[in-house]
Design a protein around this motif. Structure first.
Motif, PDB file in Angstrom:
ATOM      1  N   GLY A  44       0.792  -1.215   0.000  1.00  0.00           N
ATOM      2  CA  GLY A  44       0.000   0.000   0.000  1.00  0.00           C
ATOM      3  C   GLY A  44       0.823   1.263   0.000  1.00  0.00           C
ATOM      4  N   ASP A  45       2.149   1.168   0.248  1.00  0.00           N
ATOM      5  CA  ASP A  45       3.007   2.350   0.204  1.00  0.00           C
ATOM      6  C   ASP A  45       3.139   2.871  -1.230  1.00  0.00           C
ATOM      7  OD1 ASP A  45       3.482   2.401   2.892  1.00  0.00           O
ATOM      8  OD2 ASP A  45       5.495   1.520   2.786  1.00  0.00           O
ATOM      9  N   TRP A  46       3.321   4.184  -1.342  1.00  0.00           N
ATOM     10  CA  TRP A  46       3.574   4.783  -2.647  1.00  0.00           C
ATOM     11  C   TRP A  46       4.899   4.285  -3.217  1.00  0.00           C
ATOM     12  CZ3 TRP A  46       0.203   7.110  -5.571  1.00  0.00           C
ATOM     13  CH2 TRP A  46      -0.844   7.855  -5.019  1.00  0.00           C
ATOM     14  N   VAL A  47       4.979   4.171  -4.537  1.00  0.00           N
ATOM     15  CA  VAL A  47       6.219   3.818  -5.219  1.00  0.00           C
ATOM     16  C   VAL A  47       6.281   4.595  -6.533  1.00  0.00           C
ATOM     17  CG1 VAL A  47       5.147   1.811  -6.339  1.00  0.00           C
ATOM     18  CG2 VAL A  47       7.620   1.912  -6.119  1.00  0.00           C
ATOM     19  N   VAL A  48       7.477   5.087  -6.852  1.00  0.00           N
ATOM     20  CA  VAL A  48       7.710   5.843  -8.087  1.00  0.00           C
ATOM     21  C   VAL A  48       8.782   5.124  -8.896  1.00  0.00           C
ATOM     22  CG1 VAL A  48       8.535   8.009  -9.075  1.00  0.00           C
ATOM     23  CG2 VAL A  48       7.053   8.048  -7.070  1.00  0.00           C
ATOM     24  N   ALA A  49       8.471   4.783 -10.134  1.00  0.00           N
ATOM     25  CA  ALA A  49       9.416   4.092 -11.021  1.00  0.00           C
ATOM     26  C   ALA A  49       9.937   5.069 -12.062  1.00  0.00           C
ATOM     27  CB  ALA A  49       8.741   2.907 -11.707  1.00  0.00           C
ATOM     28  N   VAL A  50      11.238   4.999 -12.331  1.00  0.00           N
ATOM     29  CA  VAL A  50      11.867   5.864 -13.334  1.00  0.00           C
ATOM     30  C   VAL A  50      12.666   4.976 -14.275  1.00  0.00           C
ATOM     31  CG1 VAL A  50      13.308   7.893 -13.735  1.00  0.00           C
ATOM     32  CG2 VAL A  50      12.088   7.656 -11.560  1.00  0.00           C
ATOM     33  N   GLY A  51      12.554   5.220 -15.585  1.00  0.00           N
ATOM     34  CA  GLY A  51      13.287   4.376 -16.518  1.00  0.00           C
ATOM     35  C   GLY A  51      13.180   4.813 -17.958  1.00  0.00           C
ATOM     36  N   ASN A  52      13.424   3.850 -18.844  1.00  0.00           N
ATOM     37  CA  ASN A  52      13.601   4.095 -20.267  1.00  0.00           C
ATOM     38  C   ASN A  52      12.665   3.199 -21.084  1.00  0.00           C
ATOM     39  OD1 ASN A  52      14.854   4.927 -22.714  1.00  0.00           O
ATOM     40  ND2 ASN A  52      16.308   3.240 -22.597  1.00  0.00           N
ATOM     41  N   PRO A  53      11.340   3.270 -20.863  1.00  0.00           N
ATOM     42  CA  PRO A  53      10.438   2.357 -21.580  1.00  0.00           C
ATOM     43  C   PRO A  53      10.442   2.608 -23.084  1.00  0.00           C
ATOM     44  CG  PRO A  53       9.182   4.076 -20.490  1.00  0.00           C
ATOM     45  CD  PRO A  53      10.610   4.230 -20.027  1.00  0.00           C
ATOM     46  N   PHE A  54      10.563   1.510 -23.849  1.00  0.00           N
ATOM     47  CA  PHE A  54      10.540   1.570 -25.313  1.00  0.00           C
ATOM     48  C   PHE A  54      11.576   2.541 -25.876  1.00  0.00           C
ATOM     49  CE2 PHE A  54       5.957   0.729 -24.160  1.00  0.00           C
ATOM     50  CZ  PHE A  54       6.064  -0.648 -24.337  1.00  0.00           C
ATOM     51  N   GLY A  55      12.661   2.784 -25.119  1.00  0.00           N
ATOM     52  CA  GLY A  55      13.708   3.674 -25.590  1.00  0.00           C
ATOM     53  C   GLY A  55      13.357   5.143 -25.513  1.00  0.00           C
ATOM     54  N   LEU A  56      12.259   5.495 -24.858  1.00  0.00           N
ATOM     55  CA  LEU A  56      11.826   6.891 -24.806  1.00  0.00           C
ATOM     56  C   LEU A  56      12.612   7.698 -23.781  1.00  0.00           C
ATOM     57  CD1 LEU A  56       7.970   6.319 -25.014  1.00  0.00           C
ATOM     58  CD2 LEU A  56       9.481   7.124 -26.821  1.00  0.00           C
ATOM     59  N   GLY A  57      13.189   7.050 -22.771  1.00  0.00           N
ATOM     60  CA  GLY A  57      14.041   7.716 -21.797  1.00  0.00           C
ATOM     61  C   GLY A  57      13.298   8.571 -20.796  1.00  0.00           C
ATOM     62  N   GLY A  58      13.902   8.727 -19.612  1.00  0.00           N
ATOM     63  CA  GLY A  58      13.461   9.667 -18.596  1.00  0.00           C
ATOM     64  C   GLY A  58      11.987   9.653 -18.276  1.00  0.00           C
ATOM     65  N   THR A  59      11.377   8.486 -18.172  1.00  0.00           N
ATOM     66  CA  THR A  59       9.939   8.393 -17.924  1.00  0.00           C
ATOM     67  C   THR A  59       9.671   8.068 -16.462  1.00  0.00           C
ATOM     68  OG1 THR A  59       9.507   7.682 -20.191  1.00  0.00           O
ATOM     69  CG2 THR A  59       7.822   7.192 -18.550  1.00  0.00           C
ATOM     70  N   VAL A  60       8.717   8.785 -15.865  1.00  0.00           N
ATOM     71  CA  VAL A  60       8.361   8.608 -14.457  1.00  0.00           C
ATOM     72  C   VAL A  60       6.925   8.121 -14.356  1.00  0.00           C
ATOM     73  CG1 VAL A  60       8.134   9.739 -12.206  1.00  0.00           C
ATOM     74  CG2 VAL A  60       9.923  10.480 -13.809  1.00  0.00           C
ATOM     75  N   THR A  61       6.701   7.075 -13.568  1.00  0.00           N
ATOM     76  CA  THR A  61       5.350   6.577 -13.297  1.00  0.00           C
ATOM     77  C   THR A  61       5.213   6.347 -11.796  1.00  0.00           C
ATOM     78  OG1 THR A  61       6.059   4.294 -13.713  1.00  0.00           O
ATOM     79  CG2 THR A  61       5.045   5.492 -15.551  1.00  0.00           C
ATOM     80  N   ALA A  62       3.992   6.321 -11.317  1.00  0.00           N
ATOM     81  CA  ALA A  62       3.753   6.165  -9.883  1.00  0.00           C
ATOM     82  C   ALA A  62       2.639   5.168  -9.633  1.00  0.00           C
ATOM     83  CB  ALA A  62       3.405   7.510  -9.252  1.00  0.00           C
ATOM     84  N   GLY A  63       2.669   4.565  -8.459  1.00  0.00           N
ATOM     85  CA  GLY A  63       1.647   3.616  -8.058  1.00  0.00           C
ATOM     86  C   GLY A  63       1.866   3.225  -6.616  1.00  0.00           C
ATOM     87  N   ILE A  64       1.473   2.023  -6.266  1.00  0.00           N
ATOM     88  CA  ILE A  64       1.652   1.529  -4.915  1.00  0.00           C
ATOM     89  C   ILE A  64       2.299   0.160  -4.933  1.00  0.00           C
ATOM     90  CG2 ILE A  64      -0.332   2.818  -4.004  1.00  0.00           C
ATOM     91  CD1 ILE A  64      -1.863   0.108  -3.985  1.00  0.00           C
ATOM     92  N   VAL A  65       2.795  -0.252  -3.776  1.00  0.00           N
ATOM     93  CA  VAL A  65       3.274  -1.618  -3.597  1.00  0.00           C
ATOM     94  C   VAL A  65       2.048  -2.517  -3.474  1.00  0.00           C
ATOM     95  CG1 VAL A  65       4.552  -3.184  -2.109  1.00  0.00           C
ATOM     96  CG2 VAL A  65       5.389  -0.853  -2.479  1.00  0.00           C
ATOM     97  N   SER A  66       1.917  -3.458  -4.404  1.00  0.00           N
ATOM     98  CA  SER A  66       0.719  -4.295  -4.462  1.00  0.00           C
ATOM     99  C   SER A  66       0.842  -5.578  -3.642  1.00  0.00           C
ATOM    100  CB  SER A  66       0.402  -4.658  -5.913  1.00  0.00           C
ATOM    101  OG  SER A  66       0.250  -3.503  -6.701  1.00  0.00           O
ATOM    102  N   ALA A  67       2.050  -6.119  -3.563  1.00  0.00           N
ATOM    103  CA  ALA A  67       2.262  -7.375  -2.844  1.00  0.00           C
ATOM    104  C   ALA A  67       3.755  -7.568  -2.653  1.00  0.00           C
ATOM    105  CB  ALA A  67       1.665  -8.552  -3.610  1.00  0.00           C
ATOM    106  N   SER A  68       4.123  -8.558  -1.864  1.00  0.00           N
ATOM    107  CA  SER A  68       5.536  -8.867  -1.657  1.00  0.00           C
ATOM    108  C   SER A  68       5.709 -10.376  -1.600  1.00  0.00           C
ATOM    109  CB  SER A  68       6.054  -8.221  -0.372  1.00  0.00           C
ATOM    110  OG  SER A  68       5.348  -8.711   0.757  1.00  0.00           O
ATOM    111  N   GLY A  69       6.969 -10.812  -1.698  1.00  0.00           N
ATOM    112  CA  GLY A  69       7.256 -12.239  -1.628  1.00  0.00           C
ATOM    113  C   GLY A  69       6.736 -13.027  -2.808  1.00  0.00           C
ATOM    114  N   ARG A  70       6.660 -12.413  -3.980  1.00  0.00           N
ATOM    115  CA  ARG A  70       6.120 -13.105  -5.148  1.00  0.00           C
ATOM    116  C   ARG A  70       7.142 -14.074  -5.748  1.00  0.00           C
ATOM    117  NH1 ARG A  70       0.815 -12.782  -4.511  1.00  0.00           N
ATOM    118  NH2 ARG A  70      -0.183 -10.939  -5.405  1.00  0.00           N
TER     119      ARG A  70
END
Length: 517
Positions: free
Chosen positions: A207-233
């Motif tokens: 349930g904690d907030w999480v922010v992901a940063v990366g290079n999807p599809f080579g587009l670079g510098g992309t930021v997305t946000a969501g929550i931690v959905s589960a652990s121990g997968r």
């Protein structure tokens, strides 16, 4: 009398009009938060009216991520690799490749806007022995240029180039990789002032907030946000799966990028997605920071990872097993077989023993045992709580070093279908790659291990899976690839339409009739 009535009516009107104006002035004052207050209305009353409105507005507007992103984004990099086409066994090509025969969402995006890329994309012909370009993500963890990414991003890379958020590019070298956790450490030399981020010391809560940063599809510098959905997968990616599940959108090219908590610390490394379509559906998986820290430290120190080794083949304790053994709950790992000469065998661990705890910490199942032992250094002394035939005992032993999978030599490893199309070759095609069981750690000494399965082949259609051990073919025991080929060819020459395989899988030994293609 009429005058008196008129007088009585006129007087109240004169009194009411100033009150109406006062009320309108009060409303206006409230609207602009003025301090002018009509007679008879307390300033405390106004504050009581304004405060709930402000609180409701604040609650309806969640805080943004701008400050966090500006702090961490400079440390995130795009990782671009070049791979010889002859080395396209790399897993990276299956997950992040660009300019390949696969029609990725980025290819569709490119055609829509008129961009074209060489090497087979967009309908252009592919040439043999060309270099293939792939892209992923990563992040600096030190000012002197050490950066983390996924193993499958840099696997088989001939060259690695990183691009920073400001567009500056550098050449990087691969310091070390760990395929079992899909982590890699790379290094950019020549500078001592790179922006960097740190791993979190705390496990995130669901349930904690999480922010992901990366290079999807080579587009670079992309930021997305969501929550931690589960652990121990456990997603079947490797022997030490313990993924954090997040719903912050990540896609092809995000591999190796960081996922941040609200303090700007890295809680995980983006490594996989579940997607029927190839794009994000809100189910992504991160390698936990706790795992990444241990692996990266070893890669930096010696370029490889060594793990503790107990030397047992184990399986989970099911409710049926627990009941038959008289255990109160279905927890722990039951030993199928201790390997000869292993630390467990030397310490007296036997088949049928249930390992319930390591150093006093309860063991949930066989995978939990594997992760726990692997997280300890070779030579470490450990205490195992063991249940044997209803009795509890404690065993102390020193862990060995997990052996690397022994590489087969000469012709001991190969494809069961090799030779097809050559003069005199009549081996039926099953769609399997095999290796002698003795050459694969943990597979035992009998039979041949399935190392790769063609999903379109007849064996796959009959349920043969990677890791299965073929004990005999057509009633004859086999121990190497040549014997398998010989039995298949003999079955075909005898006019048989199928061949019977005895297969030992993860759960049981079974017979499988596979058609001879």
């Amino acid at each position: 009398m009429n005058d008196r009535v008129n007088s009585d009516i006129t007087t109240p009107r004169k009194i009411l009009r100033p009150r109406r104006l006062a009320l309108l002035g009060t409303v206006a004052a409230l609207g602009v938060a003025a301090l002018a207050i009509a007679p008879g209305i307390s300033p405390y009353g106004i504050n009581a009216l304004i405060a709930p409105a402000q609180a409701a507005e604040a609650a309806a507007t969640p805080p943004g991520f701008g400050d966090l992103v500006s702090k961490v984004k400079p440390a995130v990099i795009s990782v671009r690799v070049r791979i010889d086409q002859d080395n396209d066994k790399s897993a990276m090509l299956q997950q992040n490749r660009m300019g390949s025969d696969e029609d990725t969402p980025f290819d569709q995006f490119s055609r829509q806007f008129g961009f074209r890329f060489p090497g087979g994309a967009n309908g252009m012909p592919r040439q043999r022995h060309q270099m293939i370009t792939g892209e992923g993500s990563g992040f600096f963890i030190s000012a002197d240029g050490y950066a983390v990414t996924n193993n499958h991003v840099v696997d088989h890379a001939e060259s690695v180039q990183v691009t920073m958020d400001d567009g500056t590019t550098y050449t990087a070298k691969v310091v070390g990789t760990d395929p079992k956790t899909d982590l890699a450490l790379i290094k950019v030399d020549g500078k001592k002032d790179f922006p960097f981020v740190r791993f979190s010391d705390q496990k995130p809560r669901i349930g904690d907030w999480v922010v992901a940063v990366g290079n999807p599809f080579g587009l670079g510098g992309t930021v997305t946000a969501g929550i931690v959905s589960a652990s121990g997968r456990d997603i079947g990616n490797g022997p030490y799966d313990d993924f954090i599940q997040i719903d912050a959108p990540i896609n092809k090219g995000n591999s190796g990028g960081p996922a941040f908590d609200m303090n700007g610390n890295v809680i995980g490394v983006n490594t996989a997605i579940f997607s029927p379509s190839g794009g994000s559906v809100g189910i992504g998986f991160d390698i936990p920071a706790s795992t990444a820290k241990l692996v990266v430290a070893q890669l930096k120190d010696k370029g490889a990872v060594t793990r503790g080794w107990l030397g047992v083949q184990v399986q989970p304790v099911t409710s049926d097993i627990a009941e038959s053994l008289g255990l109160k709950e279905a927890r722990g790992a039951i030993v199928d077989n201790p390997q000869d000469g292993s630390p467990a065998a030397k310490a007296g661990i036997e088949a049928g023993d249930v390992i319930t705890a390591v150093n006093g910490t309860a063991i949930k199942d066989s995978r939990d045992l594997a992760r726990t032992i692997a997280g300890l250094a070779p030579g470490t002394s450990v205490t195992l709580d063991v249940s044997r035939k209803g009795d509890s005992k404690t065993v102390t032993l020193a862990l060995g070093e997990l052996p690397n999978e022994r590489q087969a030599k000469g012709n001991s490893k190969g494809n069961a279908d090799e030779g097809r199309g050559q003069p005199g070759a009549g081996t039926p095609r099953l769609g399997l790659s095999l290796a002698p069981a003795g050459d694969v750690q943990g597979a035992g000494q009998k039979g041949v291990v399935v190392t790769e399965v063609d999903p379109q082949g007849p064996a796959a259609q009959r349920g043969i899976r990677t890791g299965d051990v073929i004990l005999n073919v057509g009633g004859k025991a086999v121990s190497n690839v040549d014997e398998v080929r010989s039995e298949l060819a003999q079955a075909k020459s005898s006019g048989k339409r199928s061949v019977l395989l005895q297969v030992r899988g993860a759960e049981a030994t079974r017979f499988v009739a596979v058609p001879l293609a």
